[in-house]
Write a protein that holds these residues in place. Structure first.
Motif, PDB file in Angstrom:
ATOM      1  N   ASP A 248       0.817  -1.217   0.000  1.00 57.20           N
ATOM      2  CA  ASP A 248       0.000   0.000   0.000  1.00 57.20           C
ATOM      3  C   ASP A 248       0.850   1.266   0.000  1.00 57.20           C
ATOM      4  OD1 ASP A 248       0.950  -0.435   2.551  1.00 57.20           O
ATOM      5  OD2 ASP A 248      -0.949  -0.036   3.573  1.00 57.20           O
ATOM      6  N   SER A 259      -8.868   1.122  -5.649  1.00 56.16           N
ATOM      7  CA  SER A 259      -9.411   2.239  -4.883  1.00 56.16           C
ATOM      8  C   SER A 259      -9.648   3.427  -5.807  1.00 56.16           C
ATOM      9  CB  SER A 259      -8.440   2.639  -3.769  1.00 56.16           C
ATOM     10  OG  SER A 259      -8.857   3.834  -3.132  1.00 56.16           O
ATOM     11  N   THR A 261      -9.897   6.452  -4.422  1.00 60.15           N
ATOM     12  CA  THR A 261      -9.375   7.592  -3.665  1.00 60.15           C
ATOM     13  C   THR A 261      -8.197   8.224  -4.402  1.00 60.15           C
ATOM     14  OG1 THR A 261      -9.981   6.509  -1.587  1.00 60.15           O
ATOM     15  CG2 THR A 261      -8.419   8.337  -1.452  1.00 60.15           C
ATOM     16  N   TRP A 263      -4.665   9.782  -5.252  1.00 64.11           N
ATOM     17  CA  TRP A 263      -3.416   9.352  -4.625  1.00 64.11           C
ATOM     18  C   TRP A 263      -2.947  10.313  -3.540  1.00 64.11           C
ATOM     19  CZ3 TRP A 263       1.017  12.270  -4.689  1.00 64.11           C
ATOM     20  CH2 TRP A 263       1.136  13.272  -5.657  1.00 64.11           C
ATOM     21  N   ARG A 266      -4.572   9.337  -0.139  1.00 64.31           N
ATOM     22  CA  ARG A 266      -4.464   7.961   0.346  1.00 64.31           C
ATOM     23  C   ARG A 266      -3.608   7.887   1.602  1.00 64.31           C
ATOM     24  NH1 ARG A 266      -4.698   3.631  -4.610  1.00 64.31           N
ATOM     25  NH2 ARG A 266      -6.225   4.765  -5.882  1.00 64.31           N
ATOM     26  N   GLN A 269       0.560   7.390   2.455  1.00 64.31           N
ATOM     27  CA  GLN A 269       0.893   8.018   1.191  1.00 64.31           C
ATOM     28  C   GLN A 269       1.766   7.087   0.341  1.00 64.31           C
ATOM     29  OE1 GLN A 269       0.938  11.569  -0.551  1.00 64.31           O
ATOM     30  NE2 GLN A 269      -1.085  10.830   0.036  1.00 64.31           N
TER      31      GLN A 269
END
Length: 299
Positions: A248, A259, A261, A263, A266, A269
């Motif tokens: 991740d 995802s 979301t 970047w 997130r 990070q």
């Protein structure tokens, strides 16, 4: 010490090259280099080009190794802009697989002012088919990367390899453990499929022996270099300290696309995003642009 001058855009850049001692490698685990991949210096028109053996003994560790063919050149430009955006100081060595990319990178990339060294391996003019996953030319190129890594290790150089379809969003070296000899990212959380598109190796005898096993495991047919790498990893019993980077934070294309979301929002990070698990240059480019990860400025 000597300085190699490179012209990038309108800037004159200086890359300092330092002397160092190669590691001692047993002849039993160090087969002869395949000089089809390491030609001596040649001339193009009225100029000459550098090959990896011309410069490798004078490089400074750690080296950041990038490889490119003409079809992936724009993706490489995007990677360079992502590095420049972060103001990272890296010893960048770009290995060109054919003359077209070498010529273009030697002239310089408009807007890029960070220093990089360009070397050439083959005398082919250009090969866009090498961007097609699973093609003969693509497989040949990804298998050769292992041989390049060995040459750096044999010359006492720690090396980080980064695929051209990656963008950096942070400094990866801050996440490397000092005691780790082999550092690799996982393709997805909780898995054991390690990605050869982002790989750090320390110049140690055990690492060189690991690379020998990887070379021996490289198959013909439709397999690239990642499948045999993972097989060697599973069976390796050497005293090599390994670090597995979190999926991740060092994000594969498969993980990233799960995802929606943005970047920047997130958590944690991402340090990098890899546009893999996608076929073809255009699909990779489109993914990076949609995600706001296209850093080449509009002209």
């Amino acid at each position: 010490m000597f300085a190699l001058f490179l012209l990038s855009g309108i800037s004159l850049m200086v890359l300092h090259l330092l002397d160092h001692s190669p590691i001692q490698i047993s002849s039993q685990v160090s087969p002869k280099l395949d000089f089809r991949y390491y030609p001596s210096s040649h001339r193009i028109g009225n100029g000459s080009f550098l090959t990896l053996p011309d410069v490798v003994s004078s490089l400074e560790s750690p080296v950041v190794m990038l490889t490119v063919n003409y079809g992936f050149l724009e993706l490489l430009h995007n990677l360079l802009f992502s590095i420049q955006r972060l103001r990272l100081h890296m010893n960048l060595v770009i290995i060109c697989e054919e003359k077209s990319s070498y010529k273009e990178l030697s002239i310089g990339v408009h807007g890029i002012v960070i220093p990089y060294l360009v070397v050439l391996t083959h005398l082919n003019e250009s090969d866009r088919n090498a961007t097609i996953y699973g093609s003969v030319n693509y497989l040949d190129i990804v298998r050769r990367r292992v041989t390049y890594l060995k040459l750096f290790i044999e010359n006492g150089l720690d090396v980080l390899y980064i695929d051209a379809d990656i963008v950096l969003l942070g400094d990866p070296f801050r996440h490397f453990k000092e005691e780790a000899d082999l550092i690799v990212a996982n393709e997805y959380k909780g898995g054991t499929n390690y990605c050869t598109g982002f790989l750090f190796l320390r110049a140690k005898w055990e690492v060189h022996a690991f690379l020998d096993d990887w070379v021996k495991a490289l198959p013909g047919g439709t397999k690239g270099n990642q499948w045999p790498f993972n097989r060697v990893m599973r069976n390796d019993e050497r005293n090599i300290t390994k670090q597995f980077l979190p999926a991740d934070v060092f994000v594969s294309g498969r993980t990233f696309r799960k995802s929606t979301t943005p970047w920047r929002k997130r958590k944690p990070q991402p340090v990098l995003v890899h546009a893999n698990w996608l076929l073809g240059r255009q699909n990779k480019t489109d993914m990076l642009k949609r995600a706001g990860l296209w850093f080449i400025p509009k002209r």
